[in-house]
Design an enzyme around this catalytic site. Structure first.
Site, mmCIF file in Angstrom:
data_model
loop_
_atom_site.group_PDB
_atom_site.id
_atom_site.type_symbol
_atom_site.label_atom_id
_atom_site.label_comp_id
_atom_site.label_asym_id
_atom_site.label_seq_id
_atom_site.Cartn_x
_atom_site.Cartn_y
_atom_site.Cartn_z
ATOM 1 N N HIS A 174 42.691 28.612 3.581
ATOM 2 C CA HIS A 174 43.937 29.385 3.640
ATOM 3 C C HIS A 174 44.302 29.896 5.023
ATOM 4 O O HIS A 174 45.312 30.574 5.165
ATOM 5 C CB HIS A 174 43.863 30.589 2.694
ATOM 6 C CG HIS A 174 44.062 30.228 1.259
ATOM 7 N ND1 HIS A 174 45.303 29.986 0.722
ATOM 8 C CD2 HIS A 174 43.188 30.060 0.248
ATOM 9 C CE1 HIS A 174 45.180 29.696 -0.564
ATOM 10 N NE2 HIS A 174 43.900 29.720 -0.869
ATOM 11 N N LYS A 205 56.270 40.991 5.049
ATOM 12 C CA LYS A 205 54.980 40.297 4.950
ATOM 13 C C LYS A 205 53.949 41.199 5.619
ATOM 14 O O LYS A 205 54.322 42.196 6.235
ATOM 15 C CB LYS A 205 55.017 38.918 5.617
ATOM 16 C CG LYS A 205 55.656 38.896 6.989
ATOM 17 C CD LYS A 205 55.830 37.471 7.505
ATOM 18 C CE LYS A 205 57.003 36.756 6.904
ATOM 19 N NZ LYS A 205 56.662 35.688 5.997
ATOM 20 N N ARG A 206 52.668 40.852 5.496
ATOM 21 C CA ARG A 206 51.668 41.681 6.170
ATOM 22 C C ARG A 206 51.987 41.791 7.661
ATOM 23 O O ARG A 206 52.494 40.846 8.255
ATOM 24 C CB ARG A 206 50.270 41.084 5.980
ATOM 25 C CG ARG A 206 49.671 41.387 4.618
ATOM 26 C CD ARG A 206 48.397 40.623 4.345
ATOM 27 N NE ARG A 206 48.599 39.184 4.482
ATOM 28 C CZ ARG A 206 48.152 38.471 5.503
ATOM 29 N NH1 ARG A 206 47.450 39.023 6.451
ATOM 30 N NH2 ARG A 206 48.374 37.174 5.548
ATOM 31 N N LYS A 235 52.538 36.859 12.827
ATOM 32 C CA LYS A 235 53.792 36.820 12.054
ATOM 33 C C LYS A 235 54.988 37.304 12.884
ATOM 34 O O LYS A 235 56.130 37.220 12.478
ATOM 35 C CB LYS A 235 53.649 37.626 10.767
ATOM 36 C CG LYS A 235 52.655 36.963 9.789
ATOM 37 C CD LYS A 235 52.510 37.732 8.496
ATOM 38 C CE LYS A 235 51.472 37.155 7.564
ATOM 39 N NZ LYS A 235 51.893 35.944 6.840
ATOM 40 N N THR A 283 54.330 32.048 1.168
ATOM 41 C CA THR A 283 54.994 31.863 -0.133
ATOM 42 C C THR A 283 56.238 32.738 -0.212
ATOM 43 O O THR A 283 57.134 32.469 -0.991
ATOM 44 C CB THR A 283 54.045 32.220 -1.298
ATOM 45 O OG1 THR A 283 53.488 33.515 -1.081
ATOM 46 C CG2 THR A 283 52.934 31.210 -1.431
ATOM 47 N N LYS A 335 60.089 32.174 -2.022
ATOM 48 C CA LYS A 335 60.761 33.135 -2.912
ATOM 49 C C LYS A 335 62.184 33.394 -2.423
ATOM 50 O O LYS A 335 63.130 33.447 -3.215
ATOM 51 C CB LYS A 335 59.954 34.442 -2.969
ATOM 52 C CG LYS A 335 58.608 34.287 -3.637
ATOM 53 C CD LYS A 335 57.679 35.464 -3.335
ATOM 54 C CE LYS A 335 56.246 35.096 -3.686
ATOM 55 N NZ LYS A 335 55.257 36.028 -3.148
#
Length: 787
Positions: free
Chosen positions: A310, A501-502, A507, A609, A613
């Site tokens: 992952h 998101k985290r 990111k 993910t 969405k």
């Protein structure tokens, strides 16, 4: 897992009936739904994919110390039940889930998530299946083989939660283990008079399931974490073997004693390396307890396990110190050494004199602290290894585990992640779900590929207007929520630009923050100029020990404070940091989003993910060619996403050349202005030096190259604003995205796992409901067993 009530009503087809019944009682079902706590049993997306080890087969199981989280475990469990696959999701029943995040004076403060304080109506304790798990002790070698003795025992008490499939009357089980001390735990101390201390020491055993470690992309080598990982593995494998032994005869009276058919009956999917200890544990059971010869045990083990990777971030890969394993799990360390010796003998025979290759492929890392590389253990002990998006699987195969892929190319595959359309469309966006059903029928809920039929309505003026209206209604509803929670007046006609998101450097929430500052400066420079109004919404949790991520949250909140209180800006730009982002909040924000930010540095996001969405709910994506964005662009056409920035090969080229942030800073005046404002204390006048660390990182230690993509990002954002002015063109593009999102159903992902890795076939058999008589053949659920 998020909340269960509404999801269960939808999957059982009871939502309207329950809604009406509650209304008749003078109550509001939405209020009732809001009372339910989120089951915050995992970190981010990794958690939503099925407990985090997925499995199928008669005795099959899915394993996950991270527990069931809702982007893969939860989604995967939902899909497995919907597809009629007999599967269990295994995890830990954390007493305290992922922490609740409070924002105080712009800083993240963590509070314990005491989600069980009012009980959990969805779970059923199963004390009759309580199992012992051993720790510490020593190994005795005798003529009968190895014995692990003088261990400390902790009991694993299972709690079962039903996971219903969609409208097929099939229910699978998520089994979460809770740690309990045995009655005699440390009561030897009682004999020397310290009864009180002996009872207090019971907490040491029960601490194992007390709290979730809130790190997803950082390896923390704590003894308690290793205990959690082994605890879930040991309990789960005993449970699987008990069921396997009984399954041949359908009773607990008679047991099978041979294991030849074990891999045909049981498939275990290791979700990342957290459950890697399952490999030596199954070997220990086969060799030490069932007395199978090593070679046979190893063949059965490798045929049973498969491994999903992952993350490619090096700091996230688990490497446990040998010394810790030697103390906590001495027999398992011996088994790992034996596995490694045989593995290296094989490599040496195939590549004589290639010492470098032996060192790179060893399970044991020498130099400094001696460690066991858990990813290598998973690869060697599994028959299949997969990444979770095409680009990620390619990086896994050609870079991260290149030596292993050269040795066994057939072992490596791709399984692009997916999301369940039940929660992520029907439940959270009923207006859009209904509109789609009117156009193409309701079957798309179980076959998301049917959304492709919407391509026929891209030029249907009425449909475009209706889609736009649903989005606007969702935005008005969310704007009211934001006003209530954050006391900031939101313009529902503004573009909702969302980045949830985290919080992690890769990111690149920092790049978004620089863009906010750039927009702010542009408005201030020319207040009369036409500016597309934006509400920028950022949310996510930072791991409690991650200093830079916490500084990023403080910076965003400081910028928001200045922007939201500047009368020159007015309603043109608002910035909100969403507190305590979680599944139930995602269900509110995603349907209201216009623009989804997926801006990680190319080559760092395994899949994502959230991106799926947003796409399914009609948001347009601004993103890099990373993770599943690549396949989203393939499905919808790159022209229907806002793609910008470096590709994987550009990042590699920049690394070769040497990334110099100063160069980009020197040539981009708007970037200079934004960075200088952060550095000078413009956003922190009380503490001008507050963000010195952030600026220093951006110039000297930025592995994720924010400055390198800044110019392309800002230019791309200008294109976004331009298109937003043409509401029809924007909605048409949104419809093209919805129509192209069929691939990203977790049903498709699970079908691929089932066929390519687990060797089971999904079934669309619908079991009759309990109130209908059954005939002989209808009572099975189609794929109760492999083989």
């Amino acid at each position: 897992m998020g909340r269960t009530l509404q999801n269960t009503m939808i999957n059982l087809g009871l939502q309207n009936a329950c809604d009406e019944a509650i209304y008749q009682l003078g109550l509001d079902i939405e209020e009732l739904e809001e009372i339910e706590e989120d089951a915050g049993l995992g970190n981010g997306g990794l958690g939503r994919l099925a407990g985090e080890w997925r499995g199928a087969g008669a005795g099959g199981g899915a394993l996950a110390p991270r527990s069931a989280r809702c982007s893969r475990p939860a989604c995967f469990l939902d899909s497995m039940a919907t597809l009629g696959l007999a599967a269990y999701g295994y995890g830990i029943r954390y007493e305290y889930g992922i922490f609740n995040q409070k924002i105080r004076d712009g800083w993240q403060v963590e509070e314990a998530d005491d989600w069980l304080r009012h009980g959990n109506p969805w779970e059923k304790a199963r004390p009759e299946y309580m199992l012992p798990v051993h720790f510490y002790g020593r190994v005795e070698h005798g003529p009968g083989g190895a014995k692990w003795v003088d261990t400390q025992v902790v009991l694993a008490l299972p709690y079962d939660t039903p996971v219903p499939g969609y409208m097929n009357n099939t229910v699978n089980t998520m089994r979460l283990w809770s740690a309990r001390a045995p009655n005699d735990f440390n009561l030897r101390d009682f004999n020397v008079g310290d009864y009180i201390q002996a009872v207090l020491d019971r907490n040491l055993a029960e601490n194992i399931s007390r709290v979730l470690y809130p790190n997803d992309n950082f390896f923390e080598g704590k003894e308690l974490r290793l205990k959690q990982e082994y605890f879930v593995v040991a309990a789960t494998l005993q449970d699987i073997i008990r069921r396997f032994k009984a399954s041949k005869f359908g009773s607990t009276e008679s047991f099978r004693t041979e294991f030849d058919s074990f891999p045909e009956q049981v498939a275990i999917q290791l979700n990342d390396t957290h459950p890697a200890m399952a490999i030596p544990e199954l070997m220990r059971i086969f060799v030490d307890i069932e007395r199978l010869p090593w070679d046979k045990a190893w063949l059965l083990t490798t045929r049973t396990f498969a491994y999903t990777n992952h993350t490619v971030l090096p700091e996230a890969l688990e490497r446990w110190p040998v010394q810790l394993l030697e103390t906590l799990l001495p027999r398992h360390l011996e088994i790992i050494y034996e596995i490694n010796q045989r593995h290296l003998d094989r490599i040496a025979a195939l590549f004589p004199h290639d010492v470098g290759r032996l060192r790179r492929m060893s399970l044991v890392e020498e130099g400094g602290t001696k460690r066991i590389n858990m990813a290598h253990l998973c690869i060697v002990g599994s028959h299949a290894v997969n990444g979770v998006a095409k680009i990620h699987s390619e990086i896994v195969r050609t870079q991260v585990f290149r030596d292993f892929a050269e040795l066994e190319p057939g072992k490596f595959q791709n399984k692009t992640n997916g999301i369940t359309p039940r929660r992520w469309l029907l439940l959270c966006n009923p207006g859009l779900a209904e509109l789609i059903a009117e156009k193409i029928g309701e079957d798309y809920v179980k076959d998301l590929g049917q959304l492709a039929k919407l391509h026929a309505f891209v030029d249907d003026e009425l449909f475009i207007r209706e889609v736009s209206k649903v989005k606007q209604e969702n935005k008005v509803k969310f704007a009211l929520f934001l006003e209530k929670e954050y006391k900031v007046k939101i313009n529902p006609a503004s573009m909702f630009d969302v980045h949830v998101k985290r919080i992690h450097e890769y990111k690149r929430q920092l790049m978004n923050c620089l863009h906010i500052i750039t927009m702010y400066n542009r408005i201030r420079r020319d207040p009369a100029k036409l500016f597309v109004p934006r509400t920028v919404i950022i949310g996510g949790k930072a791991a409690p020990g991650y200093h830079m991520a916490k500084m990023i949250i403080k910076l965003i909140n400081s910028v928001a404070h200045v922007v939201n209180n500047d009368p020159v800006v007015g309603s043109k730009l608002k910035v909100i940091f969403l507190e305590n982002y979680r599944v139930s909040l995602a269900e509110k924000v995603i349907p209201a989003t216009d623009l989804s930010e997926q801006i990680s540095t190319a080559g760092t996001e395994a899949s994502g993910t959230g991106n799926m969405k947003f796409m399914l709910n009609g948001a347009l994506t601004i993103g890099t060619m990373d993770g599943a964005n690549v396949e989203m662009a393939e499905e919808a056409g790159e022209e229907n996403l806002f793609i910008f920035g470096m590709r994987v090969e550009d990042v590699a080229e920049l690394d070769r050349k040497g990334y110099n942030a100063q160069e980009f800073y020197d040539k981009l005046p708007e970037l200079q202005q934004a960075v200088d404002q952060i550095r000078s204390g413009f956003f922190s006048p009380q503490e001008p030096e507050l963000f010195r660390d952030v600026v220093n990182m951006l110039f000297h230690h930025d592995r994720f190259k924010v400055f390198a993509d800044y110019e392309a990002y800002v230019k791309c954002q200008e294109k976004v604003s331009e298109l937003y002015l043409d509401a029809k063109a924007w909605t048409r593009m949104a419809v093209r995205n919805i129509a192209a999102s069929g691939k990203f159903s977790s049903d498709r992902t699970i079908k691929e796992y089932a066929r390519d890795i687990w060797a089971v076939e999904p079934s669309d058999l619908r079991i009759p409901p309990p109130n209908e008589p059954r005939d002989g053949g209808a009572a099975t659920n189609g794929t109760a067993a492999k083989g």
